[in-house]
Write a protein that holds these residues in place. Structure first.
Motif, PDB file in Angstrom:
ATOM      1  N   TYR A  45     -19.836 -42.059 -43.527  1.00 11.86           N
ATOM      2  CA  TYR A  45     -18.609 -41.439 -43.021  1.00 11.86           C
ATOM      3  C   TYR A  45     -18.843 -39.964 -42.682  1.00 11.86           C
ATOM      4  N   VAL A  46     -19.463 -39.250 -43.602  1.00 13.00           N
ATOM      5  CA  VAL A  46     -19.739 -37.820 -43.375  1.00 13.00           C
ATOM      6  C   VAL A  46     -20.677 -37.646 -42.180  1.00 13.00           C
ATOM      7  N   GLU A  47     -21.684 -38.503 -42.082  1.00 12.24           N
ATOM      8  CA  GLU A  47     -22.609 -38.418 -40.943  1.00 12.24           C
ATOM      9  C   GLU A  47     -21.874 -38.613 -39.615  1.00 12.24           C
ATOM     10  N   GLU A  48     -20.893 -39.498 -39.591  1.00 12.77           N
ATOM     11  CA  GLU A  48     -20.134 -39.716 -38.361  1.00 12.77           C
ATOM     12  C   GLU A  48     -19.217 -38.530 -38.055  1.00 12.77           C
ATOM     13  N   LEU A  49     -18.690 -37.883 -39.076  1.00 16.55           N
ATOM     14  CA  LEU A  49     -17.876 -36.684 -38.851  1.00 16.55           C
ATOM     15  C   LEU A  49     -18.716 -35.569 -38.221  1.00 16.55           C
ATOM     16  N   VAL A  50     -19.907 -35.340 -38.770  1.00 17.96           N
ATOM     17  CA  VAL A  50     -20.729 -34.241 -38.243  1.00 17.96           C
ATOM     18  C   VAL A  50     -21.409 -34.618 -36.931  1.00 17.96           C
ATOM     19  N   GLN A  52     -19.552 -35.918 -34.646  1.00 20.40           N
ATOM     20  CA  GLN A  52     -18.446 -35.552 -33.752  1.00 20.40           C
ATOM     21  C   GLN A  52     -18.349 -34.030 -33.577  1.00 20.40           C
ATOM     22  N   TRP A  53     -18.432 -33.294 -34.694  1.00 18.49           N
ATOM     23  CA  TRP A  53     -18.394 -31.832 -34.678  1.00 18.49           C
ATOM     24  C   TRP A  53     -19.535 -31.312 -35.542  1.00 18.49           C
ATOM     25  N   PRO A  54     -20.145 -30.212 -35.147  1.00 20.26           N
ATOM     26  CA  PRO A  54     -21.318 -29.722 -35.885  1.00 20.26           C
ATOM     27  C   PRO A  54     -20.994 -29.347 -37.324  1.00 20.26           C
ATOM     28  N   ASP A  55     -21.982 -29.578 -38.149  1.00 20.93           N
ATOM     29  CA  ASP A  55     -21.896 -29.174 -39.548  1.00 20.93           C
ATOM     30  C   ASP A  55     -22.091 -27.661 -39.622  1.00 20.93           C
ATOM     31  N   LEU A  56     -21.577 -27.062 -40.645  1.00 21.75           N
ATOM     32  CA  LEU A  56     -21.771 -25.633 -40.848  1.00 21.75           C
ATOM     33  C   LEU A  56     -22.881 -25.398 -41.858  1.00 21.75           C
ATOM     34  N   SER A  57     -23.728 -24.472 -41.546  1.00 22.17           N
ATOM     35  CA  SER A  57     -24.764 -24.022 -42.462  1.00 22.17           C
ATOM     36  C   SER A  57     -24.770 -22.509 -42.407  1.00 22.17           C
ATOM     37  N   ALA A  58     -25.421 -21.904 -43.335  1.00 26.52           N
ATOM     38  CA  ALA A  58     -25.466 -20.445 -43.355  1.00 26.52           C
ATOM     39  C   ALA A  58     -25.998 -19.909 -42.039  1.00 26.52           C
ATOM     40  N   GLY A  59     -25.246 -19.026 -41.421  1.00 21.77           N
ATOM     41  CA  GLY A  59     -25.687 -18.388 -40.189  1.00 21.77           C
ATOM     42  C   GLY A  59     -25.491 -19.212 -38.937  1.00 21.77           C
ATOM     43  N   ASP A  60     -24.818 -20.354 -39.039  1.00 24.73           N
ATOM     44  CA  ASP A  60     -24.607 -21.200 -37.864  1.00 24.73           C
ATOM     45  C   ASP A  60     -23.744 -20.507 -36.818  1.00 24.73           C
ATOM     46  N   LEU A  73     -21.233 -30.260 -44.934  1.00 21.16           N
ATOM     47  CA  LEU A  73     -20.073 -31.072 -45.285  1.00 21.16           C
ATOM     48  C   LEU A  73     -20.393 -32.083 -46.391  1.00 21.16           C
ATOM     49  N   ILE A  74     -21.604 -32.597 -46.418  1.00 22.65           N
ATOM     50  CA  ILE A  74     -21.979 -33.593 -47.423  1.00 22.65           C
ATOM     51  C   ILE A  74     -21.862 -33.041 -48.843  1.00 22.65           C
ATOM     52  N   ALA A 100      -8.597 -41.799 -38.670  1.00 23.29           N
ATOM     53  CA  ALA A 100      -8.898 -43.019 -37.912  1.00 23.29           C
ATOM     54  C   ALA A 100     -10.273 -43.554 -38.296  1.00 23.29           C
ATOM     55  N   LEU A 101     -11.244 -42.649 -38.454  1.00 22.32           N
ATOM     56  CA  LEU A 101     -12.586 -43.064 -38.854  1.00 22.32           C
ATOM     57  C   LEU A 101     -12.571 -43.674 -40.254  1.00 22.32           C
ATOM     58  N   ALA A 102     -11.801 -43.097 -41.160  1.00 25.47           N
ATOM     59  CA  ALA A 102     -11.696 -43.649 -42.510  1.00 25.47           C
ATOM     60  C   ALA A 102     -11.144 -45.075 -42.453  1.00 25.47           C
ATOM     61  N   ARG A 103     -10.116 -45.260 -41.661  1.00 25.89           N
ATOM     62  CA  ARG A 103      -9.492 -46.585 -41.538  1.00 25.89           C
ATOM     63  C   ARG A 103     -10.497 -47.614 -41.010  1.00 25.89           C
ATOM     64  N   THR A 104     -11.208 -47.259 -39.937  1.00 30.07           N
ATOM     65  CA  THR A 104     -12.166 -48.210 -39.360  1.00 30.07           C
ATOM     66  C   THR A 104     -13.390 -48.405 -40.248  1.00 30.07           C
TER      67      THR A 104
END
Length: 119
Positions: A45-50, A52-60, A73-74, A100-104
């Protein structure tokens, strides 16, 4: 300010009050010093979220495009529970996608601000 969602791997509670009880139990068990590796379904689920939108890391540089309030996010996942925040200015689109992603994905999605299950 952020907007939070709770997503977990387990049976869907019968109503909002039951869902709040489940969330409180999961939160107590799987946060703080009790962090465990996320279940495979939560990790996916988390992999599908990131994806869709980029994950945040230090200095991103993606802070302007990502709706996530922190990252990676993980790090907000533990066992069957994933409790995460979105920046308030971008939460509407992200929350719609996330629910919606959680539901599916067969996961439970709960809005802790309104204390209600999300369909």
């Amino acid at each position: 300010m952020s907007y939070d969602l709770a997503v977990w791997d387990g049976p869907r509670p019968a109503d909002d009050a039951s869902a709040l009880e489940v969330l409180e139990g999961l939160y107590e068990r799987f946060t703080g010093g009790n962090v465990e590796p996320p279940t495979p379904r939560i990790r996916q689920y988390v992999e599908e979220l990131v994806a869709q939108w980029p994950d945040l890391s230090a200095g991103d540089e993606d802070e302007d495009t990502s709706p996530w309030s922190d990252g990676p996010l993980i790090n907000n996942a533990s066992g069957p529970l994933f409790y995460f925040g979105m920046v308030f200015s971008k939460y509407q689109e992200a929350a719609l996608f996330a629910s919606a992603l959680a539901r599916t994905s067969g996961l439970v999605c709960f809005d802790p601000q309104d204390r209600r299950l999300i369909a």
